[in-house]
Design an enzyme around this catalytic site. Structure first.
Site, PDB file in Angstrom:
ATOM      1  N   ARG A  36     -21.446 -39.875  -8.155  1.00  0.00           N
ATOM      2  CA  ARG A  36     -20.758 -40.508  -9.298  1.00  0.00           C
ATOM      3  C   ARG A  36     -19.334 -40.947  -8.953  1.00  0.00           C
ATOM      4  NH1 ARG A  36     -22.756 -37.082 -14.591  1.00  0.00           N
ATOM      5  NH2 ARG A  36     -24.832 -37.975 -14.559  1.00  0.00           N
ATOM      6  N   LYS A 197     -39.761 -34.488 -24.572  1.00  0.00           N
ATOM      7  CA  LYS A 197     -39.458 -34.759 -25.991  1.00  0.00           C
ATOM      8  C   LYS A 197     -40.076 -36.071 -26.467  1.00  0.00           C
ATOM      9  CE  LYS A 197     -35.188 -32.974 -25.113  1.00  0.00           C
ATOM     10  NZ  LYS A 197     -34.376 -33.858 -24.354  1.00  0.00           N
ATOM     11  N   GLY A 350     -32.462 -38.143 -15.704  1.00  0.00           N
ATOM     12  CA  GLY A 350     -32.157 -37.259 -14.582  1.00  0.00           C
ATOM     13  C   GLY A 350     -33.318 -36.939 -13.657  1.00  0.00           C
ATOM     14  N   GLY A 373     -29.290 -40.764 -22.230  1.00  0.00           N
ATOM     15  CA  GLY A 373     -29.305 -41.129 -23.647  1.00  0.00           C
ATOM     16  C   GLY A 373     -28.968 -42.601 -23.864  1.00  0.00           C
TER      17      GLY A 373
HETATM   18  P1  AMP Z   1     -37.059 -35.166 -21.275  1.00  0.00           P
HETATM   19  O1  AMP Z   1     -35.691 -34.558 -21.385  1.00  0.00           O
HETATM   20  O2  AMP Z   1     -37.721 -35.335 -22.579  1.00  0.00           O
HETATM   21  O3  AMP Z   1     -37.073 -36.407 -20.420  1.00  0.00           O
HETATM   22  O4  AMP Z   1     -37.940 -34.087 -20.521  1.00  0.00           O
HETATM   23  C1  AMP Z   1     -37.765 -33.715 -19.167  1.00  0.00           C
HETATM   24  C2  AMP Z   1     -38.526 -32.438 -18.991  1.00  0.00           C
HETATM   25  O5  AMP Z   1     -39.904 -32.657 -19.276  1.00  0.00           O
HETATM   26  C3  AMP Z   1     -38.494 -31.860 -17.585  1.00  0.00           C
HETATM   27  O6  AMP Z   1     -37.692 -30.705 -17.608  1.00  0.00           O
HETATM   28  C4  AMP Z   1     -39.963 -31.528 -17.301  1.00  0.00           C
HETATM   29  O7  AMP Z   1     -40.156 -30.235 -16.788  1.00  0.00           O
HETATM   30  C5  AMP Z   1     -40.594 -31.610 -18.677  1.00  0.00           C
HETATM   31  N1  AMP Z   1     -42.043 -31.873 -18.612  1.00  0.00           N
HETATM   32  C6  AMP Z   1     -42.679 -32.812 -17.923  1.00  0.00           C
HETATM   33  N2  AMP Z   1     -44.004 -32.683 -18.048  1.00  0.00           N
HETATM   34  C7  AMP Z   1     -44.232 -31.620 -18.852  1.00  0.00           C
HETATM   35  C8  AMP Z   1     -45.394 -30.982 -19.344  1.00  0.00           C
HETATM   36  N3  AMP Z   1     -46.604 -31.431 -19.023  1.00  0.00           N
HETATM   37  N4  AMP Z   1     -45.232 -29.901 -20.134  1.00  0.00           N
HETATM   38  C9  AMP Z   1     -44.000 -29.459 -20.463  1.00  0.00           C
HETATM   39  N5  AMP Z   1     -42.858 -30.023 -20.020  1.00  0.00           N
HETATM   40  C10 AMP Z   1     -42.967 -31.099 -19.228  1.00  0.00           C
END
Ligand code: AMP
Length: 393
Positions: A36, A197, A350, A373
């Site tokens: 960064r 999410k 990330g 975000g």
């Molecule tokens: P987000 O912040 O919504 O982009 O989510 C990122 C997170 O999603 C990472 O920490 C991953 O470990 C999690 N993730 C990806 N696939 C799965 C899954 N099948 N079940 C639960 N968590 C997941």
């Protein structure tokens, strides 16, 4: 089009640059990754070469409005000074008059760094007086922190109300890329969405239905969609409040002739852990006591087919629990296919960015976004508040 530093005269001007130096620092206060900092060098070199007096402002970590030695920007100061090969001075207390005295003594081409802006609670409150004080230090404001451009803070938003505001090169590049893919994408346009999410991504899908040809969905968010079509998800992550909306979006996609591709097979685990025994499950027959942790080989193959044909790719979110070695295969494969593709590719968020970096393939991607975000907001078709306050050309 927003103005950038190229569109203004900076010679002899005091230029406040809001950068994102929120770099990982270990317990010995050593910087683990200076990406960064390095990323801002083109903007800083330009300003220095054109005779500006550069005042740098950044946050680091979450000090919650309290001074905290562990979150001081001093280690960043040392690294920046080395990278720029010139001394960079440091102002401990933004509100103390010693800081404005330091600024008054600056010569053209000098650089001064302010201490962590989040040591002041007024920053995240976007306090009017605090923003005014900050703006009084400079003649021009430069936004170079895309990752915080969706947050109305004093140093990202408030300050721009008091002095002319323009973009730095990093923010300019982000805006140019997103403008291209959202308004004039080469087709086929494929979006790959993953992560946990689903609520974050549903508005993105809704907006993208008018832009893309195909959406590949993986990660934890996929199970809410699989449930919506009556599939079997065992103990997988699901947002029951969003199942109905997910179903509606699938119907809407059909009406608009957009293909939404869901996983057909999944690597399941009994527990959310690296040690758990694993089994492959078809999305129609999941065992009740297993949860989906990664996309399976058939899904990977299908995703590959669409990625290969794409001329534009946007990827946000890992397609599996990427943090565990056992469940990172899907995400790594997607990273490989995206980096091999000749399409214009943008990766944001990330984990997907980390996957590309860990494979050493980041250079083969058109654009790695520095915003999580902020990226999601642009993909929803929204404007970023801190960009709105920047002057138009
Ligand atoms: P987000 O912040 O919504 O982009 O989510 C990122 C997170 O999603 C990472 O920490 C991953 O470990 C999690 N993730 C990806 N696939 C799965 C899954 N099948 N079940 C639960 N968590 C997941």
């Amino acid at each position: 089009m927003k103005k950038s530093i190229r569109d203004i005269d900076v010679k002899g001007k005091k230029v406040l640059v809001r950068v994102d130096y929120n770099v990982p620092i270990n317990s010995d206060l050593k910087i683990v990754d200076d990406t960064r900092i390095v990323a801002t060098l083109p903007t800083l070199n330009y300003l220095v070469e054109h005779g500006a007096k550069v005042i740098l402002c950044s946050h680091l970590g979450r000090p919650n409005g309290q001074a905290d030695n562990k979150l001081s920007l001093r280690p960043v100061l040392a690294r920046l000074s080395k990278l720029m090969d010139k001394p960079v001075s440091f102002a401990e207390d933004i509100l103390d008059k010693s800081t404005s005295e330091m600024v008054d003594k600056m010569q053209d081409g000098d650089i001064l760094m302010l201490e962590n802006i989040r040591f002041y609670k007024q920053e995240e409150q976007n306090d009017e007086d605090f923003a005014k004080t900050l703006s009084k230090l400079a003649d021009i404001f430069v936004l170079e922190a895309f990752g915080t451009a969706h947050r109305k803070h004093a140093s990202t938003y408030g300050v721009a109300k008091h002095i002319p505001a323009v973009c730095g090169f990093l923010v300019e590049a982000e805006l140019r890329m997103f403008d291209k893919v959202m308004h004039n994408p080469d087709k086929p346009f494929v979006a790959i969405l993953g992560g946990a999410k689903v609520s974050d991504k549903l508005p993105v899908i809704e907006h993208l239905l008018d832009k893309v040809d195909t959406i590949l969905i993986g990660g934890g968010m996929a199970y809410t969609f699989i449930k919506a079509i009556g599939g079997s998800i065992g103990n997988s992550l699901v947002d029951n409040t969003k199942v109905e909306l997910a179903g509606k979006l699938l119907d809407k996609a059909k009406e608009k002739n957009v293909k939404i591709i869901l996983p057909v097979d999944n690597v399941g685990a009994k527990d959310f852990s690296e040690e758990s025994e694993t089994k492959l499950f078809n999305s129609a027959f999941f065992a009740d006591d297993y949860q989906g942790m990664d996309i399976g080989p058939k899904t990977i193959k299908t995703f590959k087919k669409y990625i290969k044909k794409a001329k534009t790719i946007v990827w946000n979110g890992p397609v599996g629990v990427y943090e565990y070695e056992k469940f990172k295969r899907g995400t790594n494969k997607i990273a490989k296919y995206v980096s091999k593709s000749k399409a214009l590719s943008i990766i944001g968020g990330g984990d997907s960015v980390a996957a590309i970096h860990s494979l050493g393939m980041a250079k083969r991607v058109t654009h790695i976004s520095t915003g999580g975000g902020a990226t999601l907001m642009l993909l929803q078709g929204k404007t970023l508040p801190c960009i709105e306050v920047i002057e138009d050309i």
